[in-house]
Design a protein around this motif. Structure first.
Motif, short mmCIF file in Angstrom:
data_model
loop_
_atom_site.label_atom_id
_atom_site.label_comp_id
_atom_site.label_asym_id
_atom_site.label_seq_id
_atom_site.Cartn_x
_atom_site.Cartn_y
_atom_site.Cartn_z
N UNK A 1 36.39 31.16 25.37
CA UNK A 1 35.44 32.25 25.59
C UNK A 1 34.74 32.14 26.94
N UNK A 2 34.80 30.97 27.56
CA UNK A 2 34.12 30.76 28.84
C UNK A 2 34.95 31.25 30.02
N UNK A 3 36.21 31.54 29.79
CA UNK A 3 37.10 31.94 30.88
C UNK A 3 37.60 33.37 30.64
N UNK A 4 38.32 33.87 31.62
CA UNK A 4 38.99 35.17 31.48
C UNK A 4 38.01 36.27 31.07
N UNK A 5 37.04 36.49 31.93
CA UNK A 5 35.94 37.41 31.63
C UNK A 5 36.20 38.83 32.13
N UNK A 6 37.33 39.10 32.77
CA UNK A 6 37.58 40.44 33.32
C UNK A 6 37.88 41.43 32.21
N UNK A 7 37.61 42.69 32.49
CA UNK A 7 37.82 43.73 31.48
C UNK A 7 39.30 43.99 31.22
N UNK A 8 40.12 43.85 32.27
CA UNK A 8 41.55 44.12 32.15
C UNK A 8 42.33 43.06 32.93
N UNK A 9 43.58 42.90 32.52
CA UNK A 9 44.47 41.97 33.22
C UNK A 9 45.80 42.66 33.50
N UNK A 10 46.35 42.33 34.66
CA UNK A 10 47.66 42.86 35.05
C UNK A 10 48.64 41.70 35.06
N UNK A 11 49.77 41.87 34.39
CA UNK A 11 50.83 40.88 34.41
C UNK A 11 51.89 41.35 35.40
N UNK A 12 52.11 40.57 36.44
CA UNK A 12 53.16 40.86 37.42
C UNK A 12 54.35 39.96 37.12
N UNK A 13 55.49 40.58 36.92
CA UNK A 13 56.68 39.84 36.51
C UNK A 13 57.82 40.14 37.48
N UNK A 14 58.31 39.10 38.17
CA UNK A 14 59.46 39.25 39.07
C UNK A 14 60.63 38.47 38.49
N UNK A 15 61.80 39.06 38.56
CA UNK A 15 62.99 38.44 37.94
C UNK A 15 64.21 38.65 38.80
N UNK A 16 65.04 37.61 38.89
CA UNK A 16 66.30 37.66 39.61
C UNK A 16 67.38 37.11 38.69
#
Length: 508
Positions: free
Chosen positions: A157-172
């Motif tokens: 609960x002490x971390x990750x306080x942002x309202x939203x998160x974006x997952x960036x996924x790169x794949x080869x």
């Protein structure tokens, strides 16, 4: 559980320290025991220690040099040194390197206990470390699994306080034999962020993927595209897809979102260049439809295939590939559609089934779809592959047999050179994808995989016959200028690190 690496050149002291650590505190797991700093550095990226405990006086690479290297490669790792009362000058230099934890020789149980307690307190206060550990758990666990660590449950609960998160996924695709770098500085993550936002890199389980989580204040489709485009701008040569998606709850949604992104990127891999995909919220991953094959065209191709009229068949094949739907299709659609059509021919015509098995048609189709750099190369390779259905395969042509044996001999004898598949293909005067398919058909391995096996077999021989050689020298002798890459490759292909292999052979 915290990972600890112990480096000490005196075997009895090394054994004693490790036994005491295991008996004192179960929260620490020893992931490496080494007799000098060089061996430890070679495997640093493999074991990813939270703590390094090292002696000062050691051959090859001493403890202070090791700490200096670890500070550069893994700055979050806490370093502690084994020292004696008379080593004041070394202790002073260690302090300059940021070392604040010392273990006096000979190490007593109460001293080791105090060291572990002090280190554990620092680890729990290390915000970056804790966030990285939590993200790694959430990214790779199953949706129904529970978080095991009570401490992490209390601290999440002490971390990750942002309202939203974006997952960036790169794949080869792995078939391309091109890895994605994991170094954060290469990706210039600070350029991704607005004031107050934060980016995290999740350690990948495959060198062919890159996962970055960005905590943001607000999200929009435009911002998602900007983030995905940023990642694509730092990709090396090769073929990549990049996807971005926004989520709210990391602990419950990160794992399913990564799975969803991989599936969408994989199925949506373009025929030409790179492509950025955006997945909003909980949008469902779609299954791409197969590409159309007009019934009249399919009938003509079937008839020409059975009658072994290759030239006319290949003309019809080109007509199929020229259709608008095929030109805008993805690699996965091409693979699925052509596989379905070939399966239909195999069920209908026993002779086609026999030939497809002889040339490993299914495996070769998948390889060429993913390896070809663009549409032109894919079509050329597909024409060559379909042409093989018309060849008499009972006996391999003498010319083909000659150059494949010559190539094998070239790899056997020139393994120490810097060898690229395109250069080899040019040397033998054939298309690179064609060369790879024919070689794999005959020997069961692609030229690159065969080269790796030759190099590692020679490395094993050198380790057995010349145990005094350093691993970095062995790496260079078998064609790898980067000893860290050599060590990773050795572990990937043999299941052991070079050091573990050496210890096993010395004990036999």
């Amino acid at each position: 559980m915290f990972r600890i690496m112990v480096v000490e050149d005196e075997p009895l002291i090394l054994q004693s320290i490790c036994e005491k650590i295991r008996s004192i505190d179960l929260d620490f797991k020893i992931v490496g025991e080494y007799e000098n700093g060089e061996y430890a550095m070679l495997e640093l990226d493999l074991v990813k220690p939270h703590v390094l405990l090292t002696d000062v006086y050691m051959p090859v690479m001493d403890g202070l040099t090791l700490i200096e290297q670890v500070n550069k490669s893994s700055p979050s790792t806490i370093c502690a040194i084994l020292t004696g009362y008379r080593d004041f000058e070394y202790a002073r230099r260690a302090l300059q390197l940021g070392v604040t934890e010392f273990l006096l020789k000979p190490p007593q149980t109460e001293n080791i206990t105090k060291l572990l307690d002090d280190v554990k307190a620092k680890l729990w206060r290390n915000q970056s470390l804790m966030e990285s550990e939590m993200l790694q758990q959430w990214a790779y666990r199953k949706e129904e699994d529970k978080v095991n660590s009570t401490n992490i449950q209390q601290l999440e609960q002490e971390y990750f306080y942002h309202a939203n998160y974006v997952v960036l996924y790169a794949w080869n695709p792995p078939q391309m034999q091109v890895s994605l770098s994991t170094h954060e500085d290469k990706w210039k993550l600070d350029l991704l962020l607005l004031e107050g936002e934060k980016a995290y890199v999740i350690p990948p389980i495959s060198s062919h993927q890159k996962i970055i989580v960005v905590g943001v204040h607000r999200i929009s489709e435009t911002r998602l595209y900007e983030l995905a485009e940023h990642i694509s701008s730092f990709l090396d040569a090769g073929m990549y897809c990049v996807a971005a998606a926004d989520i709210n709850k990391l602990q419950t949604e990160l794992f399913p979102m990564i799975s969803k992104l991989h599936k969408k990127v994989y199925s949506g891999f373009p025929l030409e260049g790179m492509k950025c995909l955006v997945l909003q919220g909980n949008e469902n991953t779609y299954d791409l439809p197969m590409l159309p094959i007009p019934s009249l065209l399919e009938q003509e191709m079937s008839m020409l295939l059975v009658k072994q009229r290759k030239t006319e068949f290949l003309k019809r094949l080109e007509m199929l590939f020229d259709m608008d739907e095929w030109s805008s299709g993805t690699r996965m659609q091409w693979l699925q559609t052509l596989s379905y059509q070939m399966n239909a021919w195999i069920l209908q015509y026993p002779e086609i089934a026999r030939k497809s098995i002889e040339i490993h048609w299914k495996d070769e189709l998948e390889d060429l779809i993913w390896q070809a750099p663009n549409t032109t190369a894919i079509i050329q390779s597909l024409k060559e592959l379909h042409s093989s259905l018309f060849d008499a395969l009972d006996q391999e042509p003498e010319v083909e047999a000659s150059w494949t044996e010559e190539l094998k001999n070239y790899l056997d004898t020139r393994y120490m050179d810097n060898i690229a598949l395109t250069d080899v293909a040019e040397r033998f005067g054939v298309n690179a994808s064609y060369l790879g398919r024919v070689f794999k058909r005959k020997f069961g391995h692609s030229p690159i995989d065969y080269l790796i096996q030759v190099r590692l077999a020679k490395a094993k021989q050198l380790i057995r016959e010349k145990p005094r050689l350093f691993f970095k020298d062995i790496a260079e002798m078998v064609g790898y200028n980067d000893p860290f890459y050599f060590s990773k490759l050795f572990k990937q292909w043999t299941g052991q690190t070079p050091r573990e292999f050496k210890q096993q052979k010395m004990s036999e």
